[in-house]
Design an enzyme around this catalytic site. Structure first.
Site, mmCIF file in Angstrom:
data_model
loop_
_atom_site.group_PDB
_atom_site.id
_atom_site.type_symbol
_atom_site.label_atom_id
_atom_site.label_comp_id
_atom_site.label_asym_id
_atom_site.label_seq_id
_atom_site.Cartn_x
_atom_site.Cartn_y
_atom_site.Cartn_z
ATOM 1 N N LYS A 151 0.886 -1.236 0.061
ATOM 2 C CA LYS A 151 -0.070 0.024 0.005
ATOM 3 C C LYS A 151 0.909 1.294 -0.107
ATOM 4 O O LYS A 151 0.303 2.398 0.065
ATOM 5 C CB LYS A 151 -0.933 -0.082 1.175
ATOM 6 C CG LYS A 151 -1.966 -1.156 1.461
ATOM 7 C CD LYS A 151 -2.640 -1.192 2.758
ATOM 8 C CE LYS A 151 -3.401 -2.387 2.977
ATOM 9 N NZ LYS A 151 -2.580 -3.524 3.145
ATOM 10 N N LYS A 209 -6.455 2.277 3.491
ATOM 11 C CA LYS A 209 -7.271 1.851 2.452
ATOM 12 C C LYS A 209 -8.339 2.831 2.192
ATOM 13 O O LYS A 209 -8.856 3.099 0.827
ATOM 14 C CB LYS A 209 -8.182 0.565 3.146
ATOM 15 C CG LYS A 209 -7.014 -0.587 3.091
ATOM 16 C CD LYS A 209 -7.807 -1.717 3.936
ATOM 17 C CE LYS A 209 -6.840 -2.651 3.907
ATOM 18 N NZ LYS A 209 -7.489 -3.949 4.631
#
Length: 815
Positions: free
Chosen positions: A577, A680
């Site tokens: 990420k 996220k």
């Protein structure tokens, strides 16, 4: 009459010559033969080296000449019956002595003339023809040796004799009556105006055979070599290259000019004039049909072959003084012709402001000096600029007569190269539309030929090369998934997935042909030491078509190289990420680079493992929908923990279980801190079109601060045990209210947040089970009832499958 030509590899050994004899015996039972032979394989190159050494006064030229003599004598002793050896050895020594005498003169004078060099280089064919004549004479009757100086006549252009066709034809007609059943003639050699030995240039034996076919009006010319004909591409670079069964003369000319070494370009014309079929055959596989070259035949394929020239240099001549000047190009080409520089290709802009020529690298200085001399006046007036030289280039050419009947060939070529990051420097296409040539970087040549061959000859099959860093839990499962699906994908989707590089934190292994996935653990353990720089260098240097960089780590260092990878037109697929949640400007840069260099940057697994959350959001945005609000339980880890934790087992033990099952990040503090969830929702806000950075996401923690300050993972887990009362109070409070605990993130009106919430029984999040994730999209089209994506959001299996799905998206885009 058949003309057979046997190349150096065909006659390169006693066994090879025996095979030649079998072919000759079989052919002679049906037709009269004239056989043209090359020097034994490697001999002409040895003679060239010996002459060069003699010219500079290096006495080791004698060693090379002795090696040549020894090679011939070894073949004679292995091939010829003892009673016939002495006469033949005497002839060979006599020829050898003549060349040694001339070479000695070169050595003493430190000078070699084109005439003396031709004499030295002729030794190979003169000896091989005598040797093969004697051997065939021991096997059959009616074999005679022809003297090429009585058949082929040239001017005095030593080194590259220009054949006097009419004179040669007249002598051939007068000599035809003397031909026998089987005639042997050395190739490469002809007569000068003084009836002395002159050569036809390297590859001239093919030309000798074609001339004899023309003079004798042969039924067919067969060129016997060590390959089964012309190939669709160079088989050394393209393993899937296949033999071209049939070609036109014009197509063969194009392919032979652009690097196909199987046939010498001047060979075509003499056969074309008489419409004599040419067949290229393999001496060591005589039953293979090989390649047939004729005037025309029925065929619908647009592309017949892909060929190339290496070590090309572009010379760019620019200037305002070129515009509208009628004789400018003529002066340029005259200057190059006067110094014997061969022009490989030409392009000129319609503005007439620039003209570009491609030449061989060896001619650069000669060409530049000649051009500067020719345009000295214009250079002085600054109407023409000094020649720009671009080196380390190559030419790739698509060849096919039927290209002119099919639209889109050039577009397909440029699109294929562009998607693989190949920059085109120059383009040339004749009005016949039989050849499309592009100039590219030398380093891109192998990749270019492969991708073009795949595009035009293997349209149903695509090969994708995977460079994988990270073989932990997810990485191992991913490799097993690829291994299990390789055969299926090839059979049903015509997709070849090759894992060509693997690395962990200590070792790496690279194999451009593909790493066997049933042996990868052992191969990696025995691999070379890993560094990220070394891994990238291998990936860039191999420069394989359709490459994907697969990062299955959580490393910031690895994420930092994405930009460098994308600039090479290599796609990036990753569950890491860090790249997508770095500063917004960097995130946008990565997206821009992927678009600019026709690569993909895919990170579906960044949000909910294998769930299609990002792709669903992208589809909504692309189709014109507007995002109002996103809500979700994005952490399969936290959901598993709160669904499993009931106060009976310690909270810390539940975290340990989640880590053991592979549901957490390598460091579970990333999950429990909420940072992973923050990343996220940040990604989804950005994919929705917001320019948010991570510090703008409000994050509410639920773990005591003292736990989060633990020095390492073990200390962190012990701190959780010490704070069990805190976690128990959370679950007790939720039960009292009849609610469940969920760590929820949301995005709306340009703001994002994440934190622990109490969820009532009527909410979609209440019944969320196990490690499941759920995402709600509220949009213009989904106002009251949101679009819901729900499913397992943690675990090695689902994360690996998400990575695999992204790779399949890239593969589909390639196709």
């Amino acid at each position: 009459m058949l003309i057979l030509k046997f190349g150096g590899t065909s006659v390169g050994s006693a066994d090879g010559i025996r095979q030649v004899a079998e072919i000759v015996q079989q052919k002679s039972s049906q037709d009269d033969l004239t056989i043209v032979v090359s020097a034994i394989g490697g001999v002409t190159s040895m003679l060239e080296k010996a002459s060069a050494l003699a010219m500079i006064g290096d006495a080791t030229y004698e060693d090379i000449l002795h090696d040549i003599e020894r090679l011939h004598l070894e073949i004679i002793r292995s091939l010829i019956p003892a009673k016939s050896q002495s006469d033949l050895i005497g002839q060979v020594k006599c020829l050898q002595n003549e060349v040694e005498d001339v070479s000695r003169g070169v050595f003493l004078l430190r000078e070699i003339t084109p005439k003396s060099k031709d004499f030295i280089l002729s030794l190979g064919e003169r000896v091989s023809s005598v040797l093969i004549h004697v051997f065939l004479h021991t096997l059959m009757e009616g074999v005679q040796l022809l003297n090429p100086l009585k058949w082929i006549f040239c001017d005095d252009s030593y080194g590259q004799g220009v054949v006097q066709i009419q004179k040669s034809l007249e002598h051939a007609k007068s000599s035809m009556q003397s031909l026998g059943k089987v005639n042997i003639m050395p190739g490469f050699i002809a007569a000068s105006s003084q009836n002395e030995i002159i050569t036809l240039g390297r590859g001239g034996s093919d030309y000798s055979a074609a001339l004899m076919a023309n003079f004798l009006e042969a039924d067919k010319l067969e060129i016997w070599t060590d390959v089964c004909g012309l190939m669709t591409a160079d088989p050394r670079w393209v393993p899937s290259a296949r033999t071209i069964e049939h070609l036109s003369y014009e197509e063969a000319l194009e392919l032979s000019h652009f690097g196909a070494k199987v046939i010498y370009p001047p060979t075509i014309q003499p056969a074309l004039e008489r419409n004599i079929p040419i067949q290229i055959k393999n001496t060591f596989s005589p039953d293979n049909p090989g390649t047939t070259i004729t005037s025309s035949w029925e065929d619908t394929s647009a592309i017949r072959g892909i060929s190339s020239i290496s070590d090309l240099v572009l010379l760019n001549l620019t200037g305002s003084g070129m515009v509208g000047i009628p004789n400018f190009s003529a002066r340029l080409f005259k200057a190059l012709a006067e110094v014997s520089v061969n022009v490989v290709m030409i392009t000129q802009a319609s503005s007439e402001h620039t003209i570009c020529v491609g030449i061989e690298r060896k001619d650069v200085k000669l060409a530049v000096d000649a051009i500067h001399d020719a345009f000295e006046f214009e250079l002085h007036l600054q109407k023409v600029n000094p020649v720009e030289v671009e080196e380390d280039l190559a030419v790739v050419a698509l060849v096919g007569t039927n290209m002119r009947h099919q639209v889109g060939i050039a577009g397909q070529m440029f699109n294929t190269l562009g998607h693989n990051g190949v920059s085109i420097k120059a383009i040339a296409q004749g009005s016949s539309e039989r050849n499309i040539s592009v100039v590219i970087r030398q380093s891109d040549l192998k990749k270019s030929v492969n991708v073009l061959h795949e595009s035009f000859f293997l349209t149903e099959t695509r090969t994708v090369h995977l460079f994988v860093i990270g073989v932990g839990n997810v990485g191992q499962v991913f490799l097993e998934q690829v291994r299990n699906q390789q055969k299926y994908l090839l059979e049903y989707y015509h997709l070849q997935l090759n894992v060509v590089a693997l690395a962990n934190s200590k070792k790496m292994v690279v194999d451009p042909n593909g790493i066997p996935l049933d042996k990868w653990i052992g191969l990696l353990s025995e691999g070379e030491p890993y560094t990220l720089d070394a891994f990238l260098r291998q990936m860039f240097d191999n420069n394989l078509m359709n490459s994907i960089f697969v990062d299955i780590t959580a490393s910031e260092t690895v994420a930092d190289v994405y930009a460098e990878v994308l600039k090479k037109s290599i796609s990036v697929v990753t569950p890491n990420k860090i790249g997508a949640t770095s500063r917004y400007q960097h995130y946008k840069t990565l997206k821009h680079l992927a678009k600019k260099f026709k690569a993909n940057y895919l990170f579906e697994t960044n949000v909910c493992a294998g769930l299609p959350v990002i792709s669903t959001l992208n589809d909504l945005v692309k189709s014109g929908d507007r995002i109002h609000r996103i809500e979700g339980v994005f952490s399969g880890t936290l959901n598993f923990i709160f669904n499993t934790y009931d106060g009976g087992t310690k909270f810390g033990d539940i975290v340990r279980l989640a880590k053991k099952e592979g549901y957490t990040e390598p460091d579970p503090r990333l999950d429990l801190s909420g940072v992973d969830v923050v990343r996220k929702i940040l990604i989804l806000s950005r994919e929705s079109g917001d320019k948010m950075d991570i510090e703008e996401v409000a994050c509410e923690g639920f773990v005591p601060e003292g736990c989060m300050k633990a020095e390492d993972i073990d200390s962190f887990l012990e701190a959780l045990d010490a704070n069990e009362d805190h976690f128990e109070s959370l679950i007790v409070n939720a039960r009292k209210q009849g609610k469940s605990l969920r760590y929820v993130a949301s995005y709306a009106n340009g703001k994002a947040k994440a934190g622990l919430e109490l969820i009532s029984s009527t909410h979609p999040f209440f019944q969320l089970e196990g490690k499941d994730n759920i995402v709600l999209f509220y949009t213009d089209r989904y106002k009251e009832q949101p679009l819901v994506v729900k499913g397992a959001g943690a675990g090695a299996e689902v994360t690996a499958s998400g990575i695999f799905a992204d790779i399949m998206k890239v593969a589909s885009a390639i196709g």
